[in-house]
Design an enzyme around this catalytic site. Structure first.
Site, PDB file in Angstrom:
ATOM      1  N   LYS A 143      -8.772  -7.506   0.002  1.00 20.72           N
ATOM      2  CA  LYS A 143      -8.861  -7.250  -1.445  1.00 20.72           C
ATOM      3  C   LYS A 143      -7.489  -7.396  -2.104  1.00 20.72           C
ATOM      4  O   LYS A 143      -7.350  -8.058  -3.122  1.00 20.72           O
ATOM      5  CB  LYS A 143      -9.377  -5.827  -1.726  1.00 20.72           C
ATOM      6  CG  LYS A 143     -10.726  -5.510  -1.138  1.00 20.72           C
ATOM      7  CD  LYS A 143     -11.166  -4.091  -1.472  1.00 20.72           C
ATOM      8  CE  LYS A 143     -10.301  -3.001  -0.888  1.00 20.72           C
ATOM      9  NZ  LYS A 143     -10.328  -2.906   0.579  1.00 20.72           N
ATOM     10  N   ARG A 188     -14.809   2.903  -5.996  1.00 21.80           N
ATOM     11  CA  ARG A 188     -15.014   3.180  -4.579  1.00 21.80           C
ATOM     12  C   ARG A 188     -16.171   4.135  -4.344  1.00 21.80           C
ATOM     13  O   ARG A 188     -16.475   4.446  -3.191  1.00 21.80           O
ATOM     14  CB  ARG A 188     -13.741   3.837  -4.056  1.00 21.80           C
ATOM     15  CG  ARG A 188     -13.066   3.047  -2.973  1.00 21.80           C
ATOM     16  CD  ARG A 188     -11.832   3.816  -2.593  1.00 21.80           C
ATOM     17  NE  ARG A 188     -11.302   3.327  -1.377  1.00 21.80           N
ATOM     18  CZ  ARG A 188     -10.305   2.456  -1.306  1.00 21.80           C
ATOM     19  NH1 ARG A 188      -9.779   1.949  -2.394  1.00 21.80           N
ATOM     20  NH2 ARG A 188      -9.849   2.092  -0.137  1.00 21.80           N
ATOM     21  N   ARG A 220      -1.394  -5.129  10.791  1.00 25.11           N
ATOM     22  CA  ARG A 220      -0.851  -5.291   9.442  1.00 25.11           C
ATOM     23  C   ARG A 220       0.537  -4.655   9.311  1.00 25.11           C
ATOM     24  O   ARG A 220       0.794  -3.573   9.808  1.00 25.11           O
ATOM     25  CB  ARG A 220      -1.762  -4.647   8.400  1.00 25.11           C
ATOM     26  CG  ARG A 220      -1.103  -4.811   7.039  1.00 25.11           C
ATOM     27  CD  ARG A 220      -1.646  -4.112   5.882  1.00 25.11           C
ATOM     28  NE  ARG A 220      -2.469  -2.959   6.031  1.00 25.11           N
ATOM     29  CZ  ARG A 220      -3.394  -2.655   5.131  1.00 25.11           C
ATOM     30  NH1 ARG A 220      -3.600  -3.442   4.108  1.00 25.11           N
ATOM     31  NH2 ARG A 220      -4.090  -1.559   5.271  1.00 25.11           N
ATOM     32  N   ARG A 244       1.727   0.897   7.795  1.00 25.12           N
ATOM     33  CA  ARG A 244       1.176   1.894   6.869  1.00 25.12           C
ATOM     34  C   ARG A 244       0.656   3.070   7.670  1.00 25.12           C
ATOM     35  O   ARG A 244      -0.013   2.865   8.687  1.00 25.12           O
ATOM     36  CB  ARG A 244       0.038   1.245   6.063  1.00 25.12           C
ATOM     37  CG  ARG A 244       0.119   1.528   4.591  1.00 25.12           C
ATOM     38  CD  ARG A 244      -0.806   0.631   3.829  1.00 25.12           C
ATOM     39  NE  ARG A 244      -2.147   1.215   3.714  1.00 25.12           N
ATOM     40  CZ  ARG A 244      -3.109   0.704   2.954  1.00 25.12           C
ATOM     41  NH1 ARG A 244      -2.898  -0.394   2.263  1.00 25.12           N
ATOM     42  NH2 ARG A 244      -4.285   1.284   2.887  1.00 25.12           N
ATOM     43  N   ARG A 274     -11.471   5.575   7.900  1.00 24.16           N
ATOM     44  CA  ARG A 274     -11.565   4.825   6.632  1.00 24.16           C
ATOM     45  C   ARG A 274     -12.824   3.955   6.622  1.00 24.16           C
ATOM     46  O   ARG A 274     -13.497   3.830   5.596  1.00 24.16           O
ATOM     47  CB  ARG A 274     -10.311   3.963   6.438  1.00 24.16           C
ATOM     48  CG  ARG A 274      -9.089   4.793   6.042  1.00 24.16           C
ATOM     49  CD  ARG A 274      -7.799   4.043   6.269  1.00 24.16           C
ATOM     50  NE  ARG A 274      -7.678   2.842   5.467  1.00 24.16           N
ATOM     51  CZ  ARG A 274      -6.834   1.840   5.751  1.00 24.16           C
ATOM     52  NH1 ARG A 274      -6.059   1.908   6.816  1.00 24.16           N
ATOM     53  NH2 ARG A 274      -6.758   0.794   4.974  1.00 24.16           N
TER      54      ARG A 274
HETATM   55  P1  AP5 Z   1      -5.244  -6.624   2.593  1.00 22.27           P
HETATM   56  O1  AP5 Z   1      -5.236  -7.683   1.548  1.00 22.27           O
HETATM   57  O2  AP5 Z   1      -4.168  -5.590   2.559  1.00 22.27           O
HETATM   58  O3  AP5 Z   1      -6.686  -5.937   2.645  1.00 22.27           O
HETATM   59  P2  AP5 Z   1      -7.309  -4.805   1.739  1.00 22.27           P
HETATM   60  O4  AP5 Z   1      -8.775  -5.079   1.658  1.00 22.27           O
HETATM   61  O5  AP5 Z   1      -6.553  -4.686   0.456  1.00 22.27           O
HETATM   62  O6  AP5 Z   1      -7.074  -3.570   2.709  1.00 22.27           O
HETATM   63  P3  AP5 Z   1      -6.476  -2.127   2.434  1.00 22.27           P
HETATM   64  O7  AP5 Z   1      -6.310  -1.516   3.796  1.00 22.27           O
HETATM   65  O8  AP5 Z   1      -5.267  -2.163   1.560  1.00 22.27           O
HETATM   66  O9  AP5 Z   1      -7.669  -1.502   1.661  1.00 22.27           O
HETATM   67  P4  AP5 Z   1      -8.060  -0.057   1.533  1.00 22.27           P
HETATM   68  O10 AP5 Z   1      -9.207  -0.149   0.632  1.00 22.27           O
HETATM   69  O11 AP5 Z   1      -8.314   0.671   2.814  1.00 22.27           O
HETATM   70  O12 AP5 Z   1      -6.724   0.651   1.001  1.00 22.27           O
HETATM   71  P5  AP5 Z   1      -6.184   0.992  -0.451  1.00 22.27           P
HETATM   72  O13 AP5 Z   1      -4.753   0.667  -0.471  1.00 22.27           O
HETATM   73  O14 AP5 Z   1      -7.074   0.437  -1.515  1.00 22.27           O
HETATM   74  O15 AP5 Z   1      -5.287  -7.349   4.026  1.00 22.27           O
HETATM   75  C1  AP5 Z   1      -5.276  -6.593   5.222  1.00 22.27           C
HETATM   76  C2  AP5 Z   1      -4.493  -7.368   6.316  1.00 22.27           C
HETATM   77  O16 AP5 Z   1      -5.207  -8.570   6.624  1.00 22.27           O
HETATM   78  C3  AP5 Z   1      -3.084  -7.821   5.861  1.00 22.27           C
HETATM   79  O17 AP5 Z   1      -2.220  -7.825   6.957  1.00 22.27           O
HETATM   80  C4  AP5 Z   1      -3.319  -9.252   5.357  1.00 22.27           C
HETATM   81  O18 AP5 Z   1      -2.149 -10.049   5.432  1.00 22.27           O
HETATM   82  C5  AP5 Z   1      -4.409  -9.722   6.313  1.00 22.27           C
HETATM   83  N1  AP5 Z   1      -5.325 -10.694   5.712  1.00 22.27           N
HETATM   84  C6  AP5 Z   1      -5.806 -10.707   4.438  1.00 22.27           C
HETATM   85  N2  AP5 Z   1      -6.649 -11.737   4.266  1.00 22.27           N
HETATM   86  C7  AP5 Z   1      -6.720 -12.383   5.464  1.00 22.27           C
HETATM   87  C8  AP5 Z   1      -7.434 -13.535   5.925  1.00 22.27           C
HETATM   88  N3  AP5 Z   1      -8.270 -14.211   5.127  1.00 22.27           N
HETATM   89  N4  AP5 Z   1      -7.262 -13.908   7.213  1.00 22.27           N
HETATM   90  C9  AP5 Z   1      -6.440 -13.214   8.048  1.00 22.27           C
HETATM   91  N5  AP5 Z   1      -5.717 -12.136   7.666  1.00 22.27           N
HETATM   92  C10 AP5 Z   1      -5.870 -11.719   6.378  1.00 22.27           C
HETATM   93  O19 AP5 Z   1      -6.398   2.575  -0.494  1.00 22.27           O
HETATM   94  C11 AP5 Z   1      -5.661   3.433   0.369  1.00 22.27           C
HETATM   95  C12 AP5 Z   1      -6.143   4.870   0.182  1.00 22.27           C
HETATM   96  O20 AP5 Z   1      -5.933   5.282  -1.189  1.00 22.27           O
HETATM   97  C13 AP5 Z   1      -7.649   5.094   0.414  1.00 22.27           C
HETATM   98  O21 AP5 Z   1      -7.952   5.281   1.778  1.00 22.27           O
HETATM   99  C14 AP5 Z   1      -7.881   6.359  -0.425  1.00 22.27           C
HETATM  100  O22 AP5 Z   1      -7.425   7.495   0.239  1.00 22.27           O
HETATM  101  C15 AP5 Z   1      -6.994   6.112  -1.650  1.00 22.27           C
HETATM  102  N6  AP5 Z   1      -7.697   5.428  -2.751  1.00 22.27           N
HETATM  103  C16 AP5 Z   1      -7.399   4.194  -3.290  1.00 22.27           C
HETATM  104  N7  AP5 Z   1      -8.239   3.889  -4.289  1.00 22.27           N
HETATM  105  C17 AP5 Z   1      -9.108   4.927  -4.399  1.00 22.27           C
HETATM  106  C18 AP5 Z   1     -10.219   5.192  -5.239  1.00 22.27           C
HETATM  107  N8  AP5 Z   1     -10.636   4.298  -6.173  1.00 22.27           N
HETATM  108  N9  AP5 Z   1     -10.882   6.348  -5.056  1.00 22.27           N
HETATM  109  C19 AP5 Z   1     -10.494   7.265  -4.128  1.00 22.27           C
HETATM  110  N10 AP5 Z   1      -9.435   7.088  -3.301  1.00 22.27           N
HETATM  111  C20 AP5 Z   1      -8.752   5.933  -3.436  1.00 22.27           C
END
Ligand code: AP5
Length: 218
Positions: free
Chosen positions: A20, A95, A131, A158, A169
């Site tokens: 994402k 979410r 990652r 992270r 998660r």
């Molecule tokens: P990446 O692009 O970072 O993937 P992502 O889907 O953004 O994964 P995240 O782990 O950041 O998502 P998340 O939803 O768990 O965390 P968030 O920060 O939103 O890619 C992942 C890896 O794969 C990278 O190394 C990348 O280079 C690689 N990659 C990407 N595309 C690829 C491809 N096509 N092929 C190969 N490799 C690839 O949230 C963190 C925390 O914040 C949550 O757990 C929660 O506690 C809180 N939070 C955030 N938003 C909310 C909300 N709306 N409500 C409640 N709590 C929230």
């Protein structure tokens, strides 16, 4: 974009590690709209040790979700800013069904494109285990990167990417976030995209699909 073109409002959905953040950044850059990542906003608050950051840290480190009221407040305030008026990409919000309903309320009649990036669980676990992210600017890096591709900063792991927390998660995603895919699935601007190909191929697939459903206004 002309003065009368509809705003390009887009949500990137998908489980942790689906890509994402990677795709939201590319899309925002290409279309000149802000990328609004709730995970990044929370991590900045944690680093700045604000009251919200201190409260959110424990929840995030455990792999659970921060409360709906806090998240809805953050996004509502962010979307009201001038730079989001011509469109935005949301990464990590909504979410929960309650957050999705609140976003509908914020948008009123404005169109919303929903991109669901689909990746099987074993690939997600593998990606998150390897990652690295930039300790300076927070940019996500591919495992083979030696430094941050954006600012050259040192790469760190992270905290919530440890094996046990990743499983939590994914469990939380299945229980609380996956239902919003069904909330959006029957809408005309819902797109399911295969996220298992290279980042460039996923980007191209999103771009083509968005152009097709928006009739080119994007
Ligand atoms: P990446 O692009 O970072 O993937 P992502 O889907 O953004 O994964 P995240 O782990 O950041 O998502 P998340 O939803 O768990 O965390 P968030 O920060 O939103 O890619 C992942 C890896 O794969 C990278 O190394 C990348 O280079 C690689 N990659 C990407 N595309 C690829 C491809 N096509 N092929 C190969 N490799 C690839 O949230 C963190 C925390 O914040 C949550 O757990 C929660 O506690 C809180 N939070 C955030 N938003 C909310 C909300 N709306 N409500 C409640 N709590 C929230």
């Amino acid at each position: 974009m002309t003065a009368h073109a509809p705003a390009l409002n887009l949500v990137m959905l998908g489980p942790p590690g689906a890509g994402k953040g990677t795709q939201a950044e590319r899309f925002a850059l290409k279309h000149g709209v802000p990328k609004i990542s709730t995970g990044d906003i929370l991590r900045e608050a944690v680093t700045a040790e604000t009251g919200m950051g201190i409260a959110a840290k424990q929840v995030m480190d455990a792999g659970r979700l921060v409360g709906d009221d806090i998240m809805i407040g953050i996004v509502s305030e962010r979307l009201a800013r001038e730079d989001a008026k011509a469109g935005f990409v949301l990464d990590g919000f909504p979410r929960t069904v309650r957050q999705a309903e609140a976003l509908d309320g914020m948008l009123g009649q404005q169109p919303l494109v929903v991109v669901d990036i689909v990746v099987p669980e074993e690939t997600l676990v593998r990606r998150l285990a390897s990652r690295r992210m930039c300790g300076t600017c927070g940019h996500s890096a591919l495992p083979e990167a030696k430094g941050c591709p954006k600012c050259g900063g040192a790469l760190v792991v992270r905290l919530d990417d440890s094996a046990g927390i990743v499983l939590e998660r994914l469990r939380v995603y299945t229980e609380q976030t996956a239902p919003i895919v069904e909330f959006y699935r029957d809408r005309p601007h819902f797109l399911a995209i295969d996220g298992t190909t290279s980042p460039e191929q996923v980007q191209a697939a999103i771009c083509d699909a968005v152009t097709a459903v928006t009739g080119g206004f994007a």
